[in-house]
Design a protein around this motif. Structure first.
Motif, mmCIF file in Angstrom:
data_model
loop_
_atom_site.group_PDB
_atom_site.id
_atom_site.type_symbol
_atom_site.label_atom_id
_atom_site.label_comp_id
_atom_site.label_asym_id
_atom_site.label_seq_id
_atom_site.Cartn_x
_atom_site.Cartn_y
_atom_site.Cartn_z
ATOM 1 N N THR A 14 0.824 -1.224 0.000
ATOM 2 C CA THR A 14 0.000 0.000 0.000
ATOM 3 C C THR A 14 0.858 1.275 0.000
ATOM 4 N N HIS A 15 2.179 1.104 -0.192
ATOM 5 C CA HIS A 15 3.067 2.256 -0.359
ATOM 6 C C HIS A 15 3.774 2.094 -1.704
ATOM 7 N N ARG A 16 4.340 3.148 -2.190
ATOM 8 C CA ARG A 16 5.092 3.045 -3.434
ATOM 9 C C ARG A 16 6.465 3.693 -3.267
ATOM 10 N N GLN A 18 9.606 5.103 -5.308
ATOM 11 C CA GLN A 18 9.973 5.443 -6.689
ATOM 12 C C GLN A 18 11.000 6.565 -6.774
ATOM 13 N N TRP A 19 11.748 6.558 -7.845
ATOM 14 C CA TRP A 19 12.749 7.587 -8.113
ATOM 15 C C TRP A 19 12.049 8.836 -8.649
ATOM 16 N N GLU A 20 12.353 9.978 -8.052
ATOM 17 C CA GLU A 20 11.784 11.238 -8.526
ATOM 18 C C GLU A 20 12.859 12.048 -9.241
ATOM 19 N N GLN A 23 13.373 15.680 -8.119
ATOM 20 C CA GLN A 23 14.038 15.879 -6.824
ATOM 21 C C GLN A 23 15.376 15.169 -6.748
ATOM 22 N N LEU A 29 5.778 7.002 -1.411
ATOM 23 C CA LEU A 29 4.496 7.677 -1.583
ATOM 24 C C LEU A 29 3.405 6.857 -0.917
ATOM 25 N N TYR A 30 2.492 7.535 -0.268
ATOM 26 C CA TYR A 30 1.354 6.889 0.389
ATOM 27 C C TYR A 30 0.218 7.891 0.393
ATOM 28 N N PRO A 31 -0.980 7.508 0.873
ATOM 29 C CA PRO A 31 -2.120 8.428 0.751
ATOM 30 C C PRO A 31 -1.793 9.853 1.227
ATOM 31 N N GLU A 32 -1.796 10.768 0.299
ATOM 32 C CA GLU A 32 -1.589 12.186 0.560
ATOM 33 C C GLU A 32 -0.285 12.515 1.266
ATOM 34 N N GLY A 33 0.724 11.667 1.116
ATOM 35 C CA GLY A 33 1.992 11.967 1.769
ATOM 36 C C GLY A 33 3.194 11.453 1.007
ATOM 37 N N MET A 34 4.357 11.962 1.391
ATOM 38 C CA MET A 34 5.601 11.578 0.725
ATOM 39 C C MET A 34 6.757 11.688 1.712
ATOM 40 N N ASN A 84 6.570 2.458 10.713
ATOM 41 C CA ASN A 84 5.933 3.406 9.792
ATOM 42 C C ASN A 84 5.060 2.719 8.748
ATOM 43 N N GLY A 85 5.067 1.402 8.739
ATOM 44 C CA GLY A 85 4.228 0.677 7.783
ATOM 45 C C GLY A 85 4.824 0.576 6.390
#
Lengths: 90, 376
Positions: A14-16, A18-20, A23, A29-34, A84-85
């Motif tokens: 339920t998290h992702r 990834q390379w940005e 940045q 990435l997770y619901p409404e957060g980074m 932190n899940g």
């Protein structure tokens, strides 16, 4: 919650991770957060692929970076990651 | 223009795509503008795709599909798929009303990351009353399906005087539904909520009791369910750091393509908010009058200008300053240093009087009929 050393560790479905490009960083990435990751945290998490236990992750990273004595750093980071899940165990 | 040209402009990280103002629900605290009926045109699929592509290129990564009710847009799966290909983390912010299992699967396959379902209260009667539509059972069903299909499930409950007494039951309901996150959003008094403020604003005692219950529950469910508690700024000493600073992080695109530095900015005068049909996202973000208007702190008046906390809260919310003091350059009156702070105290008093009165006026529901009245 603590890491069970007998069991494998995988990244949370339920998290992702990834390379940005913008940045120049790996992020979670997770619901409404980074969360922005430094290079070593990202490396550890990429090794949480569901096929390795804590000890096997340590071995793989020590081999990859031709170093030793990473056990404490990696296990304390993964303990936080579990709280932190970001990772999970079967 | 109030903003300074010498600032280092940071790229957008958060894109809020308000796909439509259409909504089957009529929540009286909706954050959409009162006169949304006036802005009924919607940009097309290709416009949205272009916006997503351009914003992603600049560095936006979190994407909210919102509204109104975004499910009313037939092209939602296509937009979700486009977003996934670009590498966005996509959040669907929905009432859940009319969301079928088939659609949930279809959106998952298209690459949607997360569904946030809002519930108005912990009982059917109150939920359906506040939503203005029978929707409680449907929402609970949707929450189950979201979970079943492997999405992280975020339950959002907007808190106000009509439901704050249900805090314990709301927490229990979220746990029972298996929410991974519970967002307890104390109402922010903009749009329709501002209009209904006397009826929605809880008393300080109610806030304190509800907050204590939520904090205690947080510990009980630690590791299982994360609780986000959005603070009620009317009871704070200092204003919120609105939008993490103007034009630093957040970009909202309204249904008609107007780009906004925050979703209430439409109500501010003289910003001339640009449209994505006329300009690229880079031009809008870097060069437009609206997005530069309150960047940095050159625009500030006293007491913000000489305040040592100005880098922390950026003077608070421009929309709240405008709405409550008539001048968008003023300090957010929530701040106890604001010479206008009395307007907050007066609002709290008025709400308390209304709560104690025997014949409260009725809530004004968010619907087209009412919106047309405010669109004159």
């Amino acid at each position: 919650m603590t890491i069970n050393t007998e069991l494998t560790i995988s990244f949370s479905p339920t998290h992702r991770l990834q390379w940005e490009e913008a940045q120049q960083k790996d992020v979670i990435l997770y619901p409404e957060g980074m969360v922005e990751l430094n290079q070593s945290s990202a490396e550890i998490l990429k090794h949480c692929d569901g096929s390795r236990t804590l000890a096997q992750i340590v071995t793989a990273l020590e081999e990859k970076f031709s170093t030793s004595g990473l056990t404490n750093d990696i296990s304390s980071f993964l303990e936080d990651a579990l709280k932190n899940g970001w990772i999970q165990q079967p | 223009m109030a903003g300074s040209n010498n600032l280092k402009i940071t790229p957008p990280r958060w894109l809020l795509a308000e796909l439509t103002y259409k909504c089957p629900l009529q929540c009286p605290y909706c954050s959409n503008p009162l006169d949304y009926a006036k802005h009924s045109s919607e940009i097309g699929t290709e416009d949205w795709k272009r916006v997503l592509t351009q914003a992603r290129k600049m560095g936006a990564v979190q994407l909210g599909f919102s509204g109104g009710e975004p499910l009313t847009r037939q092209d939602l799966p296509e937009l979700v798929q486009h977003a996934r290909q670009l590498g966005y983390y996509s959040n669907l912010i929905t009432s859940g009303y009319g969301l079928t299992e088939e659609k949930i699967v279809q959106l998952k396959e298209a690459g949607l990351d997360h569904i946030q379902v809002s519930i108005q209260a912990s009982t059917q009667e109150l939920n359906d009353h506040l939503a203005g539509t029978e929707s409680y059972e449907n929402k609970k069903q949707v929450a189950h399906l979201v979970k079943k299909h492997g999405y992280p499930m975020v339950l959002c409950v907007v808190i106000h005087r009509e439901n704050i007494h249900q805090m314990t039951q709301i927490l229990e309901m979220a746990e029972e539904l298996g929410a991974d996150y519970l967002e307890l959003a104390n109402t922010q008094y903009y749009g329709w909520a501002h209009k209904n403020r006397d009826l929605l604003l809880p008393t300080k005692e109610q806030f304190e009791e509800a907050e204590a219950i939520a904090q205690a529950y947080k510990e009980k469910v630690a590791g299982k369910m994360k609780i986000y508690y959005v603070i009620p700024d009317f009871y704070e000493d200092r204003p919120k750091a609105c939008m993490n600073g103007w034009g630093t992080t957040f970009l909202t695109i309204a249904p008609d393509g107007v780009a906004l530095p925050c979703h209430s900015a439409r109500d501010l005068p003289d910003l001339d908010c640009p449209s994505v049909t006329d300009y690229s996202i880079a031009e809008i973000w870097n060069e437009s009058k609206a997005f530069n208007f309150f960047r940095g702190n050159e625009w500030m008046k006293e007491p913000c200008r000489s305040c040592d906390e100005k880098e922390k809260d950026f003077g608070g919310c421009r929309c709240q300053a405008y709405m409550l003091t008539g001048d968008m350059y003023n300090t957010d009156p929530v701040c106890s240093k604001s010479p206008d702070h009395h307007v907050i105290e007066e609002a709290l008093d008025a709400a308390r009087v209304s709560a104690l009165s025997d014949n409260e006026k009725p809530l004004i529901f968010r619907n087209s009929k009412n919106s047309k009245k405010y669109s004159a």
